[in-house]
Design a protein around this motif. Structure first.
Motif, PDB file in Angstrom:
ATOM      1  N   ASN A 118       0.837  -1.215   0.000  1.00 34.14           N
ATOM      2  CA  ASN A 118       0.000   0.000   0.000  1.00 34.14           C
ATOM      3  C   ASN A 118       0.859   1.246   0.000  1.00 34.14           C
ATOM      4  O   ASN A 118       0.584   2.216  -0.701  1.00 34.14           O
ATOM      5  CB  ASN A 118      -0.918   0.035   1.235  1.00 34.14           C
ATOM      6  N   ALA A 119       1.929   1.211   0.798  1.00 38.86           N
ATOM      7  CA  ALA A 119       2.832   2.359   0.873  1.00 38.86           C
ATOM      8  C   ALA A 119       3.489   2.605  -0.483  1.00 38.86           C
ATOM      9  O   ALA A 119       3.550   3.736  -0.964  1.00 38.86           O
ATOM     10  CB  ALA A 119       3.906   2.106   1.939  1.00 38.86           C
ATOM     11  N   ILE A 120       3.956   1.528  -1.106  1.00 41.49           N
ATOM     12  CA  ILE A 120       4.621   1.658  -2.416  1.00 41.49           C
ATOM     13  C   ILE A 120       3.655   2.256  -3.439  1.00 41.49           C
ATOM     14  O   ILE A 120       4.002   3.178  -4.184  1.00 41.49           O
ATOM     15  CB  ILE A 120       5.159   0.282  -2.887  1.00 41.49           C
ATOM     16  N   ASP A 121       2.418   1.746  -3.451  1.00 38.71           N
ATOM     17  CA  ASP A 121       1.419   2.247  -4.403  1.00 38.71           C
ATOM     18  C   ASP A 121       1.113   3.730  -4.166  1.00 38.71           C
ATOM     19  O   ASP A 121       1.077   4.528  -5.099  1.00 38.71           O
ATOM     20  CB  ASP A 121       0.117   1.438  -4.296  1.00 38.71           C
ATOM     21  N   ASP A 122       0.892   4.094  -2.889  1.00 37.56           N
ATOM     22  CA  ASP A 122       0.529   5.485  -2.576  1.00 37.56           C
ATOM     23  C   ASP A 122       1.662   6.456  -2.909  1.00 37.56           C
ATOM     24  O   ASP A 122       1.423   7.551  -3.426  1.00 37.56           O
ATOM     25  CB  ASP A 122       0.162   5.625  -1.086  1.00 37.56           C
ATOM     26  N   VAL A 123       2.905   6.048  -2.629  1.00 39.20           N
ATOM     27  CA  VAL A 123       4.056   6.910  -2.943  1.00 39.20           C
ATOM     28  C   VAL A 123       4.208   7.034  -4.459  1.00 39.20           C
ATOM     29  O   VAL A 123       4.479   8.111  -4.991  1.00 39.20           O
ATOM     30  CB  VAL A 123       5.356   6.373  -2.287  1.00 39.20           C
ATOM     31  N   ALA A 124       4.004   5.911  -5.179  1.00 33.99           N
ATOM     32  CA  ALA A 124       4.124   5.930  -6.644  1.00 33.99           C
ATOM     33  C   ALA A 124       3.100   6.876  -7.268  1.00 33.99           C
ATOM     34  O   ALA A 124       3.409   7.641  -8.181  1.00 33.99           O
ATOM     35  CB  ALA A 124       3.938   4.510  -7.184  1.00 33.99           C
ATOM     36  N   ILE A 125       1.873   6.857  -6.725  1.00 32.97           N
ATOM     37  CA  ILE A 125       0.820   7.752  -7.244  1.00 32.97           C
ATOM     38  C   ILE A 125       1.164   9.207  -6.935  1.00 32.97           C
ATOM     39  O   ILE A 125       1.072  10.090  -7.797  1.00 32.97           O
ATOM     40  CB  ILE A 125      -0.559   7.373  -6.638  1.00 32.97           C
ATOM     41  N   ALA A 126       1.616   9.479  -5.670  1.00 28.94           N
ATOM     42  CA  ALA A 126       1.930  10.854  -5.262  1.00 28.94           C
ATOM     43  C   ALA A 126       3.092  11.422  -6.075  1.00 28.94           C
ATOM     44  O   ALA A 126       3.064  12.585  -6.511  1.00 28.94           O
ATOM     45  CB  ALA A 126       2.271  10.895  -3.778  1.00 28.94           C
ATOM     46  N   ALA A 127       4.118  10.603  -6.324  1.00 30.89           N
ATOM     47  CA  ALA A 127       5.313  11.095  -7.021  1.00 30.89           C
ATOM     48  C   ALA A 127       5.194  10.951  -8.538  1.00 30.89           C
ATOM     49  O   ALA A 127       6.039  11.465  -9.275  1.00 30.89           O
ATOM     50  CB  ALA A 127       6.547  10.334  -6.527  1.00 30.89           C
ATOM     51  N   ASN A 128       4.141  10.219  -8.971  1.00 29.01           N
ATOM     52  CA  ASN A 128       3.901   9.989 -10.390  1.00 29.01           C
ATOM     53  C   ASN A 128       5.101   9.337 -11.085  1.00 29.01           C
ATOM     54  O   ASN A 128       5.556   9.777 -12.137  1.00 29.01           O
ATOM     55  CB  ASN A 128       3.521  11.303 -11.097  1.00 29.01           C
ATOM     56  N   CYS A 129       5.644   8.304 -10.455  1.00 27.34           N
ATOM     57  CA  CYS A 129       6.741   7.556 -11.066  1.00 27.34           C
ATOM     58  C   CYS A 129       6.834   6.193 -10.394  1.00 27.34           C
ATOM     59  O   CYS A 129       6.144   5.935  -9.411  1.00 27.34           O
ATOM     60  CB  CYS A 129       8.064   8.309 -10.930  1.00 27.34           C
ATOM     61  N   GLN A 130       7.678   5.323 -10.936  1.00 27.30           N
ATOM     62  CA  GLN A 130       7.860   4.006 -10.327  1.00 27.30           C
ATOM     63  C   GLN A 130       8.678   4.129  -9.049  1.00 27.30           C
ATOM     64  O   GLN A 130       9.461   5.072  -8.901  1.00 27.30           O
ATOM     65  CB  GLN A 130       8.593   3.076 -11.303  1.00 27.30           C
ATOM     66  N   VAL A 131       8.485   3.159  -8.161  1.00 29.62           N
ATOM     67  CA  VAL A 131       9.180   3.205  -6.869  1.00 29.62           C
ATOM     68  C   VAL A 131      10.083   1.986  -6.707  1.00 29.62           C
ATOM     69  O   VAL A 131       9.668   0.862  -6.944  1.00 29.62           O
ATOM     70  CB  VAL A 131       8.151   3.251  -5.709  1.00 29.62           C
ATOM     71  N   GLU A 132      11.343   2.248  -6.304  1.00 30.65           N
ATOM     72  CA  GLU A 132      12.246   1.153  -5.947  1.00 30.65           C
ATOM     73  C   GLU A 132      12.449   1.211  -4.435  1.00 30.65           C
ATOM     74  O   GLU A 132      13.073   2.151  -3.922  1.00 30.65           O
ATOM     75  CB  GLU A 132      13.602   1.313  -6.651  1.00 30.65           C
ATOM     76  N   PRO A 133      11.877   0.239  -3.704  1.00 31.21           N
ATOM     77  CA  PRO A 133      12.011   0.308  -2.239  1.00 31.21           C
ATOM     78  C   PRO A 133      13.409  -0.072  -1.762  1.00 31.21           C
ATOM     79  O   PRO A 133      14.061  -0.944  -2.338  1.00 31.21           O
ATOM     80  CB  PRO A 133      10.970  -0.710  -1.740  1.00 31.21           C
ATOM     81  N   LEU A 134      13.876   0.615  -0.710  1.00 34.58           N
ATOM     82  CA  LEU A 134      15.154   0.312  -0.063  1.00 34.58           C
ATOM     83  C   LEU A 134      14.877   0.093   1.417  1.00 34.58           C
ATOM     84  O   LEU A 134      14.007   0.753   1.989  1.00 34.58           O
ATOM     85  CB  LEU A 134      16.146   1.477  -0.227  1.00 34.58           C
ATOM     86  N   LEU A 135      15.604  -0.798   2.044  1.00 37.05           N
ATOM     87  CA  LEU A 135      15.401  -1.084   3.471  1.00 37.05           C
ATOM     88  C   LEU A 135      16.130  -0.054   4.324  1.00 37.05           C
ATOM     89  O   LEU A 135      17.298   0.263   4.083  1.00 37.05           O
ATOM     90  CB  LEU A 135      15.936  -2.489   3.793  1.00 37.05           C
ATOM     91  N   ALA A 136      15.433   0.490   5.360  1.00 37.13           N
ATOM     92  CA  ALA A 136      16.061   1.399   6.320  1.00 37.13           C
ATOM     93  C   ALA A 136      15.608   1.001   7.720  1.00 37.13           C
ATOM     94  O   ALA A 136      14.528   0.434   7.887  1.00 37.13           O
ATOM     95  CB  ALA A 136      15.676   2.839   6.021  1.00 37.13           C
ATOM     96  N   MET A 137      16.413   1.299   8.732  1.00 41.61           N
ATOM     97  CA  MET A 137      16.070   0.956  10.114  1.00 41.61           C
ATOM     98  C   MET A 137      15.154   2.030  10.707  1.00 41.61           C
ATOM     99  O   MET A 137      15.288   3.216  10.399  1.00 41.61           O
ATOM    100  CB  MET A 137      17.329   0.815  10.967  1.00 41.61           C
ATOM    101  N   GLU A 138      14.242   1.598  11.587  1.00 44.39           N
ATOM    102  CA  GLU A 138      13.197   2.491  12.105  1.00 44.39           C
ATOM    103  C   GLU A 138      13.756   3.693  12.856  1.00 44.39           C
ATOM    104  O   GLU A 138      13.327   4.824  12.641  1.00 44.39           O
ATOM    105  CB  GLU A 138      12.246   1.702  13.018  1.00 44.39           C
TER     106      GLU A 138
END
Length: 572
Positions: A118-138
């Motif tokens: 859901n996060a990937i989809d929402d960010v992709a829509i907001a930024a209007n581009c594809q998203v490549e997720p990267l892992l980060a610590m909380e």
């Protein structure tokens, strides 16, 4: 725009069990802990000590097939940050990093949970581009989000408050009441943002200062003040009123200094905030001292002791009775050393009582007494009562006068272990200070079992420090006599350390156990120089020697060492 086709939601806990990094039993314990305290499961498993941070990162990035990114080390451009609105950033704990250099239509996004479709989809829509997720610590993400979006959110809250104020014609008193009631009012969010920002940037103090036309906010990080924000002067009274409300102070009193206390949860850690408000010519200045509830009770290894220092420290603590004094200026870490000592001594078979002003951290199993001058509960009065409470160990927050010193010495001689602090420059001068307070020299010699003088120096950032050769004068300062080349390190500055060149602090210690020989020297009423000479002949390492060791080991810089040399009056 979806890039999530074909991917299933993977549970981190199951993934770690599959990889053999933790057992099924450990996962169940972590889930129970998570239900009670919240937090991401990976973080909980790490907090419980079932997996190291490095192993967690390696297993997750390998198993999920995503790269890991150290978000604290990134320098993110303003136009990249604007691609993702802050409501999504906070909701999903995501942070846009950069466009892929090989494919400008792919945005690299750091995520606490790279499998959150859901996060990937929402960010992709907001930024209007594809998203490549990267892992980060909380914890890294919380700090980075606070750094990049915190100021913007605070400014939005400030702007919303100004507009609200323009549209309403409330009296000042009504306004103060309104700010007290509305949990989501802009000023409430602004104050919350200022405090949370301080916590996430590792500040020890937050200064909110009225200037002629503005309000300046500064954080003290690793002992140095840094300006983080300025607001319109019209916000001052509302900020002060909000802090008074949450700090339990009198909202109507603006002419007298006031003190208060706030307890706040930030990223599932509890912080104790001591507030001091002081009327200045431009209005009330607020200083907030931030203390983590678990921050003052550190293991000995975290204090910066080397093997020798730890051995001497343990030797001093092993005395069944006598006075142990920890000395140094304000902000030199004395409280942390005291609390660490008490935690070491805190066993079921001893009765430990403290008298403090104020109580800085609550420790289970220790009876802590708060000084209250209004109720005539001074250090001396509290101590007299404490002696009737069958104590084994007494901790006095600070010996401020002859009366307190007298009772402390009496308690030590009659079979109690007394631990306290004093403001002096060196271990040897502490002895003469006690004698100046009216204690007979022979009594002081008999009562004292150990003195620890300490300072804090900033640690060089491991990511950007640069080596160079020391010149002859610097070798002399470091006490290196030989002709060989000596490498020292200089601060540079990078995104990881906020461009300061330093990250965190470490203690420098001068430990003086009082031996039979030293006792005899003190009993004769010797000067600080004679006492120090005797202690050095018994192997004491001075603050200057301790700081030099840190410089030669590449932990701190010569500049930081010089601060210690000046404050202790040592000669180059």
């Amino acid at each position: 725009m979806r890039i999530s086709g074909g991917r299933k939601k993977i549970r981190v806990g199951d993934l770690l069990v599959e990889a053999g990094a933790i057992t099924e039993d450990e996962l169940m314990q972590a889930i129970e802990h998570q239900k009670a305290n919240g937090g991401k499961i990976g973080n909980v498993i790490m907090e419980l000590g079932f997996i190291s941070r490095d192993l967690l990162i390696t297993v997750l990035s390998t198993q999920l097939g995503v790269d890991y990114i150290e978000v604290k080390a990134c320098k993110i451009e303003e136009d990249i940050l604007r691609l993702v609105p802050d409501n999504l950033v906070n909701k999903y704990k995501v942070l846009p990093i950069e466009f892929d250099p090989n494919n400008p239509n792919v945005l690299k996004v750091a995520m606490v949970d790279p499998m959150d479709l859901n996060a990937i989809d929402d960010v992709a829509i907001a930024a209007n581009c594809q998203v490549e997720p990267l892992l980060a610590m909380e914890d890294d993400m919380n700090e980075a989000i606070g750094k990049y979006y915190g100021n913007a959110q605070a400014m939005e809250a400030a702007e919303a408050y100004r507009k609200e104020r323009e549209s309403d014609t409330l009296s000042e008193a009504e306004e103060d009441e309104l700010n007290a009631d509305i949990e989501n009012s802009p000023i409430v969010l602004l104050v919350k943002q200022i405090i949370e920002g301080g916590v996430r940037q590792r500040a020890s103090d937050i200064h909110i200062e009225p200037m002629e036309t503005s309000v300046r906010v500064r954080y003290r990080i690793d002992g140095a003040l840094k300006q983080v924000m300025t607001y319109d002067y019209s916000l001052l009274s509302a900020i002060s009123a909000r802090i008074k409300i949450i700090g339990g102070m009198d909202i109507a009193e603006k002419r007298k200094p006031q003190d208060g206390r706030i307890t706040i949860m930030v990223d599932r850690r509890e912080f104790d905030v001591r507030v001091s408000m002081l009327p200045t010519v431009y209005g009330e200045k607020t200083v907030m001292r931030l203390t983590s509830k678990d921050g003052l009770t550190k293991p000995k290894s975290a204090l910066g002791f080397d093997e020798y220092t730890e051995k001497v420290f343990d030797g001093i603590l092993s005395n069944p009775h006598g006075i142990i004094l920890v000395t140094g200026p304000t902000g030199s870490g004395k409280s942390t050393t005291l609390y660490t000592s008490l935690s070491e001594l805190n066993t079921e078979d001893v009765n430990i009582i403290t008298v403090e002003d104020p109580v800085e951290a609550n420790i289970d199993g220790i009876n802590q007494v708060q000084v209250n001058v209004k109720a005539e509960m001074t250090f001396a009065a509290a101590l007299r009562s404490i002696l009737r409470q069958d104590p084994d160990i007494i901790m006095i927050g600070e010996i401020r006068d002859g009366e307190t010193a007298q009772i402390a010495v009496q308690a030590a001689i009659t079979g109690h272990l007394v631990v306290s602090t004093l403001h002096t420059n060196s271990a040897a001068s502490t002895v003469t200070r006690i004698i100046d307070m009216g204690i007979e020299a022979y009594v002081a010699g008999d009562a004292l079992v150990g003195v620890i003088a300490q300072r804090l120096v900033r640690r060089l950032c491991a990511n950007c420090k640069q080596p160079r050769l020391a010149d002859d004068d610097e070798k002399k300062i470091l006490g290196v006599e030989d002709e060989d080349e000596v490498v020292v390190y200089e601060p540079v500055g990078c995104p990881l350390c906020g461009d300061t060149g330093y990250s965190g602090r470490i203690g420098v210690y001068e430990m003086m156990p009082v031996s039979k020989e030293l006792q005899a020297v003190i009993a004769k009423g010797a000067t600080a120089d004679v006492i120090e000479k005797q202690a050095l002949s018994e192997g004491m390492i001075t603050l200057k020697m301790g700081a030099a060791k840190h410089v030669l080991n590449g932990i701190t810089s010569l500049h930081e060492m010089k601060k210690i040399v000046y404050t202790t009056g040592d000669e180059y």
